[in-house]
Design a protein around this motif. Structure first.
Motif, PDB file in Angstrom:
ATOM      1  N   LEU A 117       0.852  -1.181   0.000  1.00  0.00           N
ATOM      2  CA  LEU A 117       0.000   0.000   0.000  1.00  0.00           C
ATOM      3  C   LEU A 117       0.893   1.237   0.000  1.00  0.00           C
ATOM      4  O   LEU A 117       1.834   1.319   0.802  1.00  0.00           O
ATOM      5  CB  LEU A 117      -0.899   0.021   1.240  1.00  0.00           C
ATOM      6  N   GLU A 118       0.599   2.191  -0.902  1.00  0.00           N
ATOM      7  CA  GLU A 118       1.345   3.449  -0.963  1.00  0.00           C
ATOM      8  C   GLU A 118       0.355   4.602  -0.901  1.00  0.00           C
ATOM      9  O   GLU A 118      -0.650   4.596  -1.616  1.00  0.00           O
ATOM     10  CB  GLU A 118       2.150   3.527  -2.255  1.00  0.00           C
ATOM     11  N   THR A 119       0.641   5.576  -0.042  1.00  0.00           N
ATOM     12  CA  THR A 119      -0.217   6.742   0.115  1.00  0.00           C
ATOM     13  C   THR A 119       0.590   7.854   0.769  1.00  0.00           C
ATOM     14  O   THR A 119       1.768   7.672   1.069  1.00  0.00           O
ATOM     15  CB  THR A 119      -1.487   6.394   0.943  1.00  0.00           C
ATOM     16  N   SER A 120      -0.043   8.993   0.996  1.00  0.00           N
ATOM     17  CA  SER A 120       0.671  10.093   1.645  1.00  0.00           C
ATOM     18  C   SER A 120       0.326  10.224   3.129  1.00  0.00           C
ATOM     19  O   SER A 120       1.120  10.757   3.895  1.00  0.00           O
ATOM     20  CB  SER A 120       0.397  11.421   0.924  1.00  0.00           C
ATOM     21  N   ILE A 121      -0.841   9.732   3.541  1.00  0.00           N
ATOM     22  CA  ILE A 121      -1.245   9.777   4.952  1.00  0.00           C
ATOM     23  C   ILE A 121      -1.990   8.494   5.286  1.00  0.00           C
ATOM     24  O   ILE A 121      -2.870   8.058   4.545  1.00  0.00           O
ATOM     25  CB  ILE A 121      -2.161  10.975   5.254  1.00  0.00           C
ATOM     26  N   LEU A 122      -1.607   7.898   6.407  1.00  0.00           N
ATOM     27  CA  LEU A 122      -2.267   6.678   6.868  1.00  0.00           C
ATOM     28  C   LEU A 122      -2.444   6.790   8.384  1.00  0.00           C
ATOM     29  O   LEU A 122      -1.529   7.193   9.085  1.00  0.00           O
ATOM     30  CB  LEU A 122      -1.403   5.461   6.527  1.00  0.00           C
ATOM     31  N   GLU A 123      -3.631   6.454   8.868  1.00  0.00           N
ATOM     32  CA  GLU A 123      -3.903   6.486  10.302  1.00  0.00           C
ATOM     33  C   GLU A 123      -4.140   5.068  10.808  1.00  0.00           C
ATOM     34  O   GLU A 123      -4.764   4.262  10.121  1.00  0.00           O
ATOM     35  CB  GLU A 123      -5.130   7.337  10.603  1.00  0.00           C
ATOM     36  N   TYR A 124      -3.654   4.784  12.018  1.00  0.00           N
ATOM     37  CA  TYR A 124      -3.873   3.500  12.686  1.00  0.00           C
ATOM     38  C   TYR A 124      -4.665   3.765  13.955  1.00  0.00           C
ATOM     39  O   TYR A 124      -4.287   4.614  14.760  1.00  0.00           O
ATOM     40  CB  TYR A 124      -2.541   2.831  13.025  1.00  0.00           C
ATOM     41  N   PHE A 125      -5.774   3.038  14.111  1.00  0.00           N
ATOM     42  CA  PHE A 125      -6.618   3.153  15.296  1.00  0.00           C
ATOM     43  C   PHE A 125      -6.488   1.853  16.090  1.00  0.00           C
ATOM     44  O   PHE A 125      -6.969   0.803  15.650  1.00  0.00           O
ATOM     45  CB  PHE A 125      -8.063   3.439  14.898  1.00  0.00           C
ATOM     46  N   ARG A 126      -5.804   1.940  17.224  1.00  0.00           N
ATOM     47  CA  ARG A 126      -5.453   0.755  18.002  1.00  0.00           C
ATOM     48  C   ARG A 126      -6.659  -0.041  18.469  1.00  0.00           C
ATOM     49  O   ARG A 126      -6.703  -1.261  18.299  1.00  0.00           O
ATOM     50  CB  ARG A 126      -4.603   1.141  19.207  1.00  0.00           C
ATOM     51  N   ASN A 127      -7.651   0.603  19.073  1.00  0.00           N
ATOM     52  CA  ASN A 127      -8.786  -0.149  19.615  1.00  0.00           C
ATOM     53  C   ASN A 127      -9.558  -0.900  18.540  1.00  0.00           C
ATOM     54  O   ASN A 127     -10.052  -1.990  18.774  1.00  0.00           O
ATOM     55  CB  ASN A 127      -9.715   0.769  20.411  1.00  0.00           C
ATOM     56  N   ALA A 128      -9.649  -0.329  17.358  1.00  0.00           N
ATOM     57  CA  ALA A 128     -10.331  -0.992  16.246  1.00  0.00           C
ATOM     58  C   ALA A 128      -9.390  -1.898  15.463  1.00  0.00           C
ATOM     59  O   ALA A 128      -9.843  -2.680  14.626  1.00  0.00           O
ATOM     60  CB  ALA A 128     -10.934   0.044  15.308  1.00  0.00           C
ATOM     61  N   ASN A 129      -8.070  -1.795  15.726  1.00  0.00           N
ATOM     62  CA  ASN A 129      -7.047  -2.504  14.948  1.00  0.00           C
ATOM     63  C   ASN A 129      -7.300  -2.308  13.452  1.00  0.00           C
ATOM     64  O   ASN A 129      -7.383  -3.243  12.677  1.00  0.00           O
ATOM     65  CB  ASN A 129      -6.991  -3.994  15.304  1.00  0.00           C
ATOM     66  N   GLU A 130      -7.416  -1.034  13.074  1.00  0.00           N
ATOM     67  CA  GLU A 130      -7.789  -0.674  11.712  1.00  0.00           C
ATOM     68  C   GLU A 130      -6.893   0.455  11.218  1.00  0.00           C
ATOM     69  O   GLU A 130      -6.493   1.329  11.985  1.00  0.00           O
ATOM     70  CB  GLU A 130      -9.249  -0.211  11.697  1.00  0.00           C
ATOM     71  N   ILE A 131      -6.578   0.431   9.912  1.00  0.00           N
ATOM     72  CA  ILE A 131      -5.869   1.535   9.286  1.00  0.00           C
ATOM     73  C   ILE A 131      -6.829   2.235   8.330  1.00  0.00           C
ATOM     74  O   ILE A 131      -7.727   1.594   7.752  1.00  0.00           O
ATOM     75  CB  ILE A 131      -4.583   1.085   8.562  1.00  0.00           C
ATOM     76  N   ARG A 132      -6.614   3.543   8.179  1.00  0.00           N
ATOM     77  CA  ARG A 132      -7.456   4.337   7.289  1.00  0.00           C
ATOM     78  C   ARG A 132      -6.594   5.352   6.566  1.00  0.00           C
ATOM     79  O   ARG A 132      -5.616   5.847   7.118  1.00  0.00           O
ATOM     80  CB  ARG A 132      -8.531   5.100   8.070  1.00  0.00           C
ATOM     81  N   GLY A 133      -6.997   5.661   5.353  1.00  0.00           N
ATOM     82  CA  GLY A 133      -6.322   6.689   4.584  1.00  0.00           C
ATOM     83  C   GLY A 133      -7.339   7.610   3.957  1.00  0.00           C
ATOM     84  O   GLY A 133      -8.300   7.137   3.349  1.00  0.00           O
ATOM     85  N   SER A 134      -7.144   8.896   4.103  1.00  0.00           N
ATOM     86  CA  SER A 134      -8.073   9.876   3.545  1.00  0.00           C
ATOM     87  C   SER A 134      -7.550  10.484   2.247  1.00  0.00           C
ATOM     88  O   SER A 134      -8.192  11.348   1.670  1.00  0.00           O
ATOM     89  CB  SER A 134      -8.330  10.986   4.575  1.00  0.00           C
TER      90      SER A 134
END
Length: 175
Positions: A117-134
């Protein structure tokens, strides 16, 4: 010539200490409560290591409970302790109260089986164990390519959901 004189004692002290000098601290880092170099931190959830965060330098801000990191590397692990993906970025933020992270600049995440995966911004949410990119992203596997405007996924990219997808998905099995 007189203006250079006060620097002479500092230069002598720096040479006498030996080793490599620490990088200069400028800008927002000037307000940091603590500064560390060569940081390694393990993130846990219910006593199980879920990620290891490394950075060349880290600036700790106690009030907002965040750490700004330069040249960040993160390794994610499954609940069984198996590596699921590795991420690198130019810099990032770790919020120690929540365990959430944000990676910024040349973000690349790769799984052991070469999903990327390549992007400029990636967020990790620990409680959900999920990554997101806007931001726009490119996700590739050995036989697929997916691009989109934004996404969310588990850290090992088994369930990627995107908005405005485009690309060559190859063969898709629906059970």
């Amino acid at each position: 010539m007189r203006s250079g004189l006060p620097l002479l004692p500092l230069l002598i002290v720096a040479i006498a200490c030996g080793g490599e000098p620490a990088p200069p601290v400028t800008g927002a880092a000037d307000t940091a409560d603590m500064i560390y170099y060569g940081v390694v931190h393990h993130l846990t959830m219910d006593g199980i290591r879920r990620a290891t965060v490394e950075a060349d330098s880290a600036y700790f801000y106690e009030g907002p409970q965040r750490i700004e990191m330069m040249h960040m590397r993160v390794t994610f692990f499954s609940p069984e302790g198996v590596e699921t993906s590795r991420l690198t970025s130019d810099d990032g933020t770790y919020r120690w109260r929540t365990g959430d992270m944000e990676a910024r600049g040349n973000v690349v995440a790769v799984t052991p089986d070469q999903r990327r995966l390549e992007t400029s911004i990636l967020e990790y949410f620990r409680n959900a164990n999920e990554i997101r990119g806007s931001e726009p992203f490119v996700f590739t596997t050995p036989d697929q390519r997916l691009e989109g405007r934004a996404f969310r996924s588990d850290p090992d990219f088994r369930n990627v959901v995107t908005t405005q997808p485009r690309g060559d998905l190859g063969r898709v099995n629906v059970n």
